[in-house]
Design a protein around this motif. Structure first.
Motif, PDB file in Angstrom:
ATOM      1  N   THR A 734      -2.827  -0.845  -3.715  1.00  0.00           N
ATOM      2  CA  THR A 734      -2.424  -0.041  -4.868  1.00  0.00           C
ATOM      3  C   THR A 734      -3.591   0.340  -5.764  1.00  0.00           C
ATOM      4  N   PHE A 737      -3.483  -2.043  -8.560  1.00  0.00           N
ATOM      5  CA  PHE A 737      -2.164  -1.847  -9.170  1.00  0.00           C
ATOM      6  C   PHE A 737      -2.083  -0.586 -10.025  1.00  0.00           C
ATOM      7  N   THR A 739      -1.621   2.546  -8.347  1.00  0.00           N
ATOM      8  CA  THR A 739      -0.907   3.537  -7.550  1.00  0.00           C
ATOM      9  C   THR A 739       0.460   2.993  -7.162  1.00  0.00           C
ATOM     10  N   ARG A 740       1.480   3.779  -7.409  1.00  0.00           N
ATOM     11  CA  ARG A 740       2.851   3.352  -7.075  1.00  0.00           C
ATOM     12  C   ARG A 740       3.054   3.416  -5.563  1.00  0.00           C
ATOM     13  N   PRO A 741       3.479   2.310  -4.928  1.00  0.00           N
ATOM     14  CA  PRO A 741       3.792   2.360  -3.498  1.00  0.00           C
ATOM     15  C   PRO A 741       4.988   3.272  -3.242  1.00  0.00           C
ATOM     16  N   ASP A 746       7.983  -2.420  -0.921  1.00  0.00           N
ATOM     17  CA  ASP A 746       6.663  -2.956  -1.252  1.00  0.00           C
ATOM     18  C   ASP A 746       6.861  -3.762  -2.572  1.00  0.00           C
ATOM     19  N   HIS A 749       5.125  -3.510  -8.126  1.00  0.00           N
ATOM     20  CA  HIS A 749       5.231  -2.206  -8.751  1.00  0.00           C
ATOM     21  C   HIS A 749       4.314  -2.166  -9.973  1.00  0.00           C
ATOM     22  N   PRO A 750       3.696  -1.004 -10.254  1.00  0.00           N
ATOM     23  CA  PRO A 750       2.761  -0.967 -11.383  1.00  0.00           C
ATOM     24  C   PRO A 750       3.427  -1.223 -12.733  1.00  0.00           C
TER      25      PRO A 750
END
Length: 931
Positions: A734, A737, A739-741, A746, A749-750
């Motif tokens: 990510t 952390f 970048t949103r998967p 996944d 989450h950010p």
């Protein structure tokens, strides 16, 4: 109806990972009636049983059920309604008695099926302003000797002087007032603040037995009829109902101009699906025209117009509706689908035909602050309620004993509908974690119950409401998924289509579905190789509680099944005509080849289940069957060795299955606990969501049992050891952390708001708590409010947690719908558990009165507050609590109480037998793992 409470799976996973890695802990209103007079008539002020307008009373509080049919909870079959005219005027300002009220006029038309002098219909907490009138088919009043209200059974009873004649039509005309209370049931009031102004809504929750609080009616699901609804409201409000409005008229009320909204006549439907909402809401969507139906999302003006929180639900509603039309092979039967987000709502959502109502958290979504878990919640709940528009609304169960069929089916196909809306999520697999394993924890108790029961066993409103539990929703979904799997989706859907066509606008019992599925089986050219008819197979799963553990000895091929019980020492007192033997559809993998087998007896020898030295056998592929699997020691060792050598050779769902089965088998003393813990050793190299979630759910039980003991330190170190590689993996994936998967599953989450809020409160003091409280109060985004409210329970200050508990019963501070979840959040905190238990015990009568009849999550309160109970002293307190409150009762939480006692007994035994071994295992695992 969607479940009334929810914790995001993704948020839960990260929360547990985050906290364990840091070796820390995450933590009927008494209604008084008064009248706002609509005329000068005397009001009915009922006692136990009373009569209207001076007619002498026919009974008293000493009446016994044998005195008449009005003392039975089921309506007699003498009358059958076919139409209602209902005209209601909610007044959203306080009256002279400082109450909010509504005024109503209703006429119910019915046919006499059997000669009778009694007209018995439901009415609850309505004050009749004129004497109810019995009329013939021409509208002529008929003589009535007396009119009674029976409070216990919630009936309005008219005694006709002359018997009603078979085959003729009659009606009952009533004028009445009711309180527009904030009790979340029937016709009720909701409030919110927008731009500093308090605004009020009049809305409904009729299911299961509260339509009778809005107008007199035959309030049973089989008593279907059509409805003409008219709502009178202030001109700056909008009225919605099941159908589209056909005209708006200006009328004079108390020298003021009001709007009269008249709605089109409904299709034939049950009373529990009737709905109306009077609000100042805004909507997003399209009105109906000649080529398409109207689809609109309604909510607070700021949420809809300024923050666009309705856009996501709108974007998925049409594709889900289109999908279900194809799936059911039946056109959506109404001209529109309105979906409304309510600030106050007892359940998660309600499938009212054409006017679905939701908690705000289940319909509104703000991409700026809402998590992917919030988005998943919206998608699945919308799909669940839309599924009901056919299965439940178009075709309805005859009586509530088969309620599981409605809710279980919708709980299964919600995954199919959500998958259609979000195909990249692979959401269909999550039913195993969310429903199959969730409900197995309950169904493994002797205090569980079968999916269906005899009609005569379900009578009172409390008995009906108790059925809205995990068994009905999640076990129902699990066995229907199993059924679809062994029939094949093609055959299942074909049988479902003929079932819906045959019974549209009518009622059924569960066996009617089996009949149509069997016809589809008989008509197919596929080779299904069913060992017995569909009804015979499914009755073993529907008519008896629980499920089997299937044990396979791969050295001999011997396979056995046995009723799986969490407490192996418990005694089953509920008899079963099948002797707790199921017809089990078994799938298995051997040497990378798949096979199927039907286990119909308690014991069988299957040559295909024998394996060679270098092979392993895996049963229940993708967990399509509702059962657990145990193996001989040799095969267990081979499966664990395969996980450690190359876990990708075992399907993701089955990796989760191996972990979850092992831990639950260990709790039941079928395998030893060391075996279960061994299944987690490989996890440091598995980045998939489902195995980790299975492990975290299983280890959460260890946390509950040991977070106050010396075991918790080594356990935290072991988990930190296992989590670190996963943390680094997602950190890299990510971009630290940022970048949103793309995938739903996944893990990280950010948006870490929940973890950040909880950690700040836990490590802070009063100032930090007060800061978050103010942010909670001012928040107008429901999903964000939920995160902040849950984090308030993370405090380590006992006095602060006690203050939050007190706030939970103060509706000026915490909404009634959120009271139970607030108490539960405090109890999830190791520091708050004992405080919560003391609070619940001290306030039980108040809690029952204020929450027991209005909050669907109420039944869960005793489950959550007793999760850590594992000592003889805990059990003694719990049993004393049961004894002390027998008089006030437990309402819909009665079964939850019995389950809490049973689980506590099992916990005591398990902790006594396993504590030392578990401590040593974690110590050894820390030393031996090099990762």
């Amino acid at each position: 109806m969607a479940k009334g409470f929810y914790v995001s799976k993704l948020a839960a996973v990260f929360g547990i990972l985050f906290c364990i890695a840091a070796v820390s802990t995450v933590i009927a209103l008494a209604i008084v009636y008064a009248q706002e007079k609509a005329n000068n008539n005397d009001l009915l002020n009922p006692s136990e049983t009373t009569t209207t307008s001076g007619i002498s009373s026919s009974s008293s509080s000493t009446t016994t059920p044998s005195d008449g049919p009005w003392h039975k909870y089921r309506l007699p079959k003498t009358l059958k309604p076919y139409h209602y005219d209902v005209r209601l005027r909610p007044v959203l300002q306080l009256n002279a008695q400082r109450l909010y009220a509504f005024h109503g006029i209703s006429e119910v038309f019915f046919t006499c099926n059997e000669a009778t002098s009694l007209v018995i219909i439901h009415s609850n907490k309505l004050n009749f302003t004129t004497t109810p009138t019995l009329r013939d088919s021409a509208g002529k009043p008929l003589s009535v000797s007396k009119v009674d209200i029976v409070l216990v059974t919630q009936y309005l009873v008219l005694h006709a002087v002359n018997p009603l004649e078979v085959g003729k039509n009659y009606s009952v005309y009533t004028e009445f007032d009711g309180e527009l209370a904030d009790d979340l049931a029937g016709f009720y009031r909701s409030e919110y603040v927008e731009d500093g102004e308090t605004k009020r809504i009049a809305t409904t929750q009729m299911a299961a037995t509260d339509a009778r609080k809005a107008f007199p009616c035959f309030d049973e699901p089989a008593m279907k009829a059509t409805f003409n609804i008219t709502i009178i409201h202030k001109r700056d409000y909008v009225a919605l109902s099941n159908m589209n409005p056909i005209r708006h008229n200006n009328i004079i009320v108390d020298r003021d101009i009001w709007t009269e909204t008249v709605f089109a006549k409904t299709v034939k439907m049950s009373t529990y699906l009737v709905a109306f909402v009077v609000s100042q809401f805004s909507s997003v969507g399209d009105p109906a025209n000649s080529t398409n139906r109207a689809v609109r999302i309604w909510g607070r003006k700021k949420a809809i117009e300024d923050e666009n929180q309705g856009e996501y639900a709108l974007s998925i509603t049409k594709p889900i509706l289109d999908y279900f039309e194809e799936y059911y092979n039946t056109t959506y039967p109404l001209p529109k689908s309105d979906q409304v987000a309510l600030p106050d709502f007892s359940a998660g959502a309600m499938e009212n035909w054409g006017l679905i109502t939701y908690r705000e958290t289940a319909l509104l979504f703000d991409p700026a602050v809402s998590s992917i878990g919030n988005k998943e919640r919206v998608a699945t709940v919308v799909a669940h309620e839309l599924a009901h528009q056919w299965f439940g609304n178009l075709v309805t169960i005859r009586w509530w004993n088969d309620m599981w069929l409605n809710e279980g089916f919708a709980s299964y196909v919600e995954y199919l509908g959500a998958d259609k809306a979000e195909p990249s999520w692979n959401i269909k697999d999550l039913i195993v974690l969310n429903d199959v394993y969730r409900v197995m924890a309950v169904d493994a108790l002797v205090s569980s119950h079968p999916l269906t029961s005899k009609e005569e066993e379900v009578n009172t409103p409390d008995e009906i409401n108790q059925l809205f539990d995990a068994i009905s929703y999640s076990k129902g979904a699990s066995v229907i998924r199993m059924l679809s799997s062994f029939l094949s989706e093609e055959v299942f859907v074909k049988g479902l289509g003929t079932y819906l066509k045959t019974f549209e606008y009518d009622n059924t019992v569960y066996s009617d579905l089996w009949t149509h599925l069997q016809a589809a089986v008989d008509a197919t050219s596929q080779s299904l190789d069913l060992p017995q008819p569909v009804a015979n197979i499914m009755d073993t799963w529907v008519l008896q509680m629980g499920f089997p553990v299937v044990t396979i000895d791969t050295t001999t091929g011997l396979v056995t099944q046995k009723h799986f019980l969490l407490d192996s020492d418990s005694t089953v007192t509920r008899p079963s005509e099948f002797s707790y033997t199921w017809i089990v559809p078994m799938s298995y993998s051997k040497n990378a080849s798949l096979g199927n087998y039907w286990l119909q007896t308690s014991t069988a020898t299957v040559n295909e289940f024998q394996i060679h030295t270098n092979e392993w056998l895996l049963a229940n592929i993708n967990v399509t069957g509702y059962y657990r699997v145990n193996y001989d020691d040799g095969n267990w060792n081979k499966l664990i060795a395969q996980l450690e050598a190359d876990h990708t050779n075992i399907p993701v769902i089955n990796r989760a299955q191996i972990i979850d089965d092992a831990f639950n088998l260990a709790r039941a003393k079928v395998v030893n606990t060391r075996r279960a813990l061994d299944t987690t050793r490989y996890l440091w190299k598995d980045a998939e969501y489902m195995p980790w979630q299975a492990a975290l759910s299983s280890l959460n039980f260890f946390k509950q049992m040991f977070d106050r003991s010396e075991v918790y330190g080594p356990m935290g170190k072991y988990m930190k050891q296992q989590v670190r590689p996963l943390f680094e993996y997602f950190k890299n994936m990510t971009g630290n952390f940022t970048t949103r998967p793309e995938s739903l599953t996944d893990h990280i989450h950010p948006n870490l708001r929940s973890a950040v809020y909880c950690t700040a409160v836990a490590h802070g003091g009063e100032a930090e708590w007060n800061f978050l409280w103010e942010k909670f109060v001012e928040s107008d985004i429901a999903q964000e409010s939920d995160k902040r409210r849950a984090a308030l329970a993370c405090s380590r200050e006992t006095w602060i947690l006690n203050r939050l508990l007190e706030y939970s019963l103060n509706t000026s501070k915490i909404r009634r719908q959120d009271a139970v979840s607030t108490i539960n959040s405090v109890c999830s905190n190791v520091i708050g558990q004992s405080l919560g238990w003391d609070f619940v015990r001290a306030k039980w009568k108040t809690i029952v009165n204020e929450l027991g009849g209005s909050t669907f999550s109420f039944r869960n309160i005793l489950h959550q507050v007793t999760l850590r109970f594992s000592t003889d002293f805990d059990l003694q307190q719990l049993e004393q609590f049961k004894f002390d409150n027998q008089e006030s009762g437990f309402g819909t939480a009665a079964q939850s109480l019995e389950q809490a006692i049973e689980k506590t007994k099992a916990n005591i035994r398990w902790v006594n037998e396993n504590k030392e071994m578990v401590l040593n295992w974690f110590k050894d695992a820390i030393k031996s793992e090099n990762i």
